[in-house]
Design a protein around this motif. Structure first.
Motif, mmCIF file in Angstrom:
data_model
loop_
_atom_site.group_PDB
_atom_site.id
_atom_site.type_symbol
_atom_site.label_atom_id
_atom_site.label_comp_id
_atom_site.label_asym_id
_atom_site.label_seq_id
_atom_site.Cartn_x
_atom_site.Cartn_y
_atom_site.Cartn_z
ATOM 1 N N GLN A 154 0.841 -1.206 0.000
ATOM 2 C CA GLN A 154 0.000 0.000 0.000
ATOM 3 C C GLN A 154 0.877 1.258 0.000
ATOM 4 N N LEU A 155 1.974 1.182 0.737
ATOM 5 C CA LEU A 155 2.923 2.293 0.804
ATOM 6 C C LEU A 155 3.489 2.578 -0.591
ATOM 7 N N ILE A 156 3.815 1.515 -1.308
ATOM 8 C CA ILE A 156 4.367 1.702 -2.651
ATOM 9 C C ILE A 156 3.301 2.304 -3.586
ATOM 10 N N VAL A 157 2.063 1.870 -3.429
ATOM 11 C CA VAL A 157 0.988 2.477 -4.231
ATOM 12 C C VAL A 157 0.913 3.969 -3.917
ATOM 13 N N MET A 158 0.935 4.297 -2.624
ATOM 14 C CA MET A 158 0.824 5.690 -2.201
ATOM 15 C C MET A 158 1.996 6.505 -2.763
ATOM 16 N N LEU A 159 3.207 5.954 -2.693
ATOM 17 C CA LEU A 159 4.387 6.674 -3.188
ATOM 18 C C LEU A 159 4.345 6.794 -4.717
ATOM 19 N N THR A 160 3.797 5.788 -5.377
ATOM 20 C CA THR A 160 3.668 5.878 -6.833
ATOM 21 C C THR A 160 2.722 7.014 -7.208
ATOM 22 N N ILE A 161 1.640 7.133 -6.443
ATOM 23 C CA ILE A 161 0.707 8.242 -6.692
ATOM 24 C C ILE A 161 1.418 9.577 -6.469
ATOM 25 N N ALA A 162 2.212 9.656 -5.389
ATOM 26 C CA ALA A 162 2.952 10.891 -5.098
ATOM 27 C C ALA A 162 3.912 11.218 -6.245
ATOM 28 N N LEU A 163 4.622 10.211 -6.709
ATOM 29 C CA LEU A 163 5.580 10.404 -7.802
ATOM 30 C C LEU A 163 4.864 10.897 -9.065
ATOM 31 N N ALA A 224 -19.169 -8.538 9.788
ATOM 32 C CA ALA A 224 -19.154 -9.600 8.784
ATOM 33 C C ALA A 224 -18.508 -9.075 7.507
ATOM 34 N N THR A 225 -17.728 -9.918 6.844
ATOM 35 C CA THR A 225 -16.996 -9.435 5.672
ATOM 36 C C THR A 225 -17.441 -10.171 4.419
ATOM 37 N N SER A 226 -18.718 -10.101 4.141
ATOM 38 C CA SER A 226 -19.211 -10.818 2.973
ATOM 39 C C SER A 226 -18.947 -10.054 1.673
ATOM 40 N N ASP A 227 -19.061 -8.679 1.738
ATOM 41 C CA ASP A 227 -18.826 -7.908 0.518
ATOM 42 C C ASP A 227 -17.327 -7.683 0.330
ATOM 43 N N HIS A 228 -16.609 -8.751 0.107
ATOM 44 C CA HIS A 228 -15.160 -8.694 0.110
ATOM 45 C C HIS A 228 -14.633 -9.687 -0.911
ATOM 46 N N TYR A 229 -13.671 -9.236 -1.750
ATOM 47 C CA TYR A 229 -13.024 -10.178 -2.660
ATOM 48 C C TYR A 229 -11.975 -10.973 -1.909
ATOM 49 N N ASP A 230 -11.432 -11.978 -2.584
ATOM 50 C CA ASP A 230 -10.307 -12.698 -1.998
ATOM 51 C C ASP A 230 -9.102 -11.773 -1.931
ATOM 52 N N THR A 231 -8.198 -12.109 -1.013
ATOM 53 C CA THR A 231 -7.009 -11.272 -0.787
ATOM 54 C C THR A 231 -6.247 -11.007 -2.083
ATOM 55 N N TYR A 232 -6.073 -12.057 -2.897
ATOM 56 C CA TYR A 232 -5.225 -11.891 -4.074
ATOM 57 C C TYR A 232 -5.771 -10.839 -5.037
ATOM 58 N N VAL A 233 -7.087 -10.625 -5.031
ATOM 59 C CA VAL A 233 -7.678 -9.620 -5.924
ATOM 60 C C VAL A 233 -7.142 -8.229 -5.564
ATOM 61 N N TYR A 234 -7.093 -7.957 -4.269
ATOM 62 C CA TYR A 234 -6.614 -6.639 -3.836
ATOM 63 C C TYR A 234 -5.117 -6.481 -4.106
ATOM 64 N N ILE A 235 -4.389 -7.570 -3.886
ATOM 65 C CA ILE A 235 -2.949 -7.517 -4.163
ATOM 66 C C ILE A 235 -2.716 -7.262 -5.646
ATOM 67 N N LEU A 236 -3.483 -7.957 -6.459
ATOM 68 C CA LEU A 236 -3.363 -7.769 -7.908
ATOM 69 C C LEU A 236 -3.704 -6.335 -8.301
ATOM 70 N N ALA A 237 -4.772 -5.819 -7.680
ATOM 71 C CA ALA A 237 -5.186 -4.436 -7.977
ATOM 72 C C ALA A 237 -4.039 -3.478 -7.656
ATOM 73 N N MET A 238 -3.429 -3.666 -6.481
ATOM 74 C CA MET A 238 -2.337 -2.766 -6.087
ATOM 75 C C MET A 238 -1.166 -2.868 -7.051
ATOM 76 N N LEU A 239 -0.829 -4.103 -7.437
ATOM 77 C CA LEU A 239 0.280 -4.275 -8.389
ATOM 78 C C LEU A 239 -0.037 -3.579 -9.708
#
Lengths: 258, 298
Positions: A154-163, A224-239
């Motif tokens: 997340q930090l790298i995403v944030m720094l990429t936005i800053a850059l 409850a966390t039903s409206d939630h994708y699997d972890t890898y989806v978020y990781i992929l999104a960040m990448l």
């Protein structure tokens, strides 16, 4: 690359603003960690009996990563200043004139991005271990450390936005305002609107993707966390955001007039 | 081997055509003046050559090669303004230049000395006067003793003594066989040092080549006699005379070709007018330049 890093070192070696901001940004992490741990332990002992101590291993990793994700914007500001300085002083031109390729300029700033992110991860890790040892009641364990890695991403995403903002806007003042506005408000606002009117996809915005993986520990356990994708989806999104951001930075620097 | 070859370089900023199909060649060892009024495209042209600007069309070579950072490292360049980190000292700024140019620091003391900044080398750049900033930029150009120098308005912000020093420096460097590309709107600056010129106006290349070949600068004569009016009408009948203007007590007489002072003297004497003054003068580059740039573009 060694030559580039050495040149960047010369640029900041005697730059007091840089060192002051870096120190401040790094101190905020343990300061924030310890403050929360201290207040919580003092005030909410009853609650912690119910849900477990969030400062014991392995929970401390998630707790600290979650807190850190709120207090890391200073690193973005630091990166913005390092980038916009070059435009203010027109040294971005001079570096090219004197014998860098345009891509070297991007490498130089990516170096800062990676270095700041790594430095933060190291400080955050040490800080979390200390909190776990002092306020927790279980032995040190790296189980659950993946939350720190989500934070790092997340930090790298944030720094990429800053850059990206720095390179596109070029002026320090406006870039900082835009970055802070996005970081503190816009991302959350868009997430809120998207989640409300569209659905789970609202959680896939750049900074929210990280936040989705770093729920505040107690809340996360109760809601409850039903409206939630699997972890890898978020990781992929960040990448994807990181790759897209860096691609746009390269395109801007390689193609446009400096 | 030409140092720089430009082929059909064009660049447009919105509605403004900054450069329109400019082509010329800078031979090795020349002092090449790029002349033109403000806004004629000089800096844009040099910006393209140093890769801080992108040309819309056309291409160029440095040292007969497709230009990369390696070629730029062999050229000392001052483009438009001195660009330095304000919070660092002059010395620290040159350390950065040296690092980017991939040269050691051992040359820094020498160039600071040439530019008269040794005393103030450890003061922050932001405390420098305009002239000192310009000197530091010139020190940056000289760093590593490059064989090719690009100087864009190098005397900007300098006082008269500083201007004379820079001119002297350029002449000395030219004397050692270096190639110098000098953009300026100050003509006497160019007149005193350049072997070649390219003249730009509104992005168009008006002409380029060796100074003596491309700018016709026929000498003219200044002449006087007891009756200047009689002398004036007499000279206007002289073969090859294009104009004779009364200017104070002297008559300024222009010719289509190089005038022969002895023949003119003889001619006047034969017609019964005895000269009290006769001097051969060189047309200044400024006059020649204004003649060239004032003719409308076809």
């Amino acid at each position: 690359m060694k030559q580039i890093i050495y040149t960047e070192w010369l640029k900041v070696k005697n730059y007091r603003t840089f060192w002051a901001m870096l120190l401040l940004a790094l101190i905020i992490i343990p300061a924030g960690n310890f403050m929360v741990a201290d207040k919580f332990t003092e005030n909410l002992q009853q609650l912690s009996k119910l849900v477990g101590n969030p400062f014991s291993f392995p929970d401390v990793w998630l707790t600290m990563a979650s807190i850190n994700s709120y207090i890391s914007a200073l690193f973005g500001l630091l990166l913005i200043i390092l980038v916009t300085n070059e435009y203010t002083y027109r040294t971005n031109r001079q570096n090219i004139i004197d014998g860098w390729e345009r891509k070297h300029f991007v490498y130089a700033k990516l170096f800062w991005l990676v270095l700041l992110a790594l430095l933060t991860l190291i400080v955050a890790t040490i800080s979390a271990i200390l909190v776990g040892v002092i306020y927790g009641n279980k032995p040190v364990s790296f189980e659950g450390y993946e939350y720190m890695l989500y934070y790092f991403l997340q930090l790298i995403v944030m720094l990429t936005i800053a850059l990206l903002i720095g390179v596109l806007v070029k002026r320090a003042g406006l870039a900082i305002v835009l970055f802070v506005a996005y970081n503190m408000m816009l991302d959350q606002l868009l997430t809120f609107l998207l989640k409300r009117y569209v659905g789970t996809v609202g959680g896939l915005l750049p900074l929210q993707s990280g936040d989705e993986l770093l729920p505040f520990p107690l809340v996360g356990k109760m809601v409850a966390t039903s409206d939630h994708y699997d972890t890898y989806v978020y990781i992929l999104a960040m990448l994807c955001y990181i790759i897209l951001g860096i691609f746009l930075v390269f395109r801007k620097i390689l193609k446009s007039d400096l | 081997m030409p140092i720089l070859t430009l082929q059909n370089i064009s660049k447009r900023y919105g509605a403004v055509q900054a450069l329109a199909g400019v082509s010329f060649e800078v031979p090795a060892g020349s002092v090449f003046g790029i002349l033109g009024p403000n806004g004629s495209g000089k800096t844009t042209l040099l910006g393209i050559v140093t890769d801080v600007l992108k040309a819309d069309t056309g291409h160029f070579t440095l040292f007969d090669k497709t230009p990369t950072a390696r070629e730029r490292r062999q050229i000392g360049t001052l483009l438009e303004t001195p660009n330095f980190y304000h919070y660092l000292s002059g010395y620290e700024n040159l350390e950065i230049s040296a690092a980017v140019k991939q040269r050691g620091k051992d040359d820094i003391a020498r160039v600071l000395d040439i530019c008269g900044l040794t005393q103030r080398q450890h003061s922050a750049f932001k405390t420098y006067s305009l002239g000192m900033k310009q000197r530091l930029a010139i020190a940056g150009v000289l760093l590593g003793d490059p064989e090719v120098l690009i100087l864009d308005e190098p005397t900007n912000g300098l006082d008269p003594a500083g201007i004379a020093e820079v001119r002297d420096l350029v002449r000395r460097l030219a004397g050692t066989g270096k190639t110098i590309i000098l953009a300026s709107h100050l003509l006497d600056e160019v007149e005193k040092v350049c072997t070649h010129v390219a003249i730009l106006r509104k992005g168009n290349l008006l002409l380029s080549g060796a100074v003596n070949e491309v700018i016709s600068r026929n000498d003219y004569i200044e002449i006087a006699a007891a009756d200047n009016h009689a002398l004036q009408s007499l000279l206007l009948r002289y073969p090859g005379c294009t104009s004779a203007e009364l200017n104070g007590g002297l008559l300024k007489v222009m010719f289509a070709a190089q005038p022969d002072a002895a023949a003119i003297n003889n001619y006047c004497a034969q017609q019964g007018i005895w000269l009290s003054h006769l001097q051969l003068r060189k047309k200044s580059l400024e006059t020649a330049f204004l003649e060239i740039t004032n003719t409308p573009v076809q």
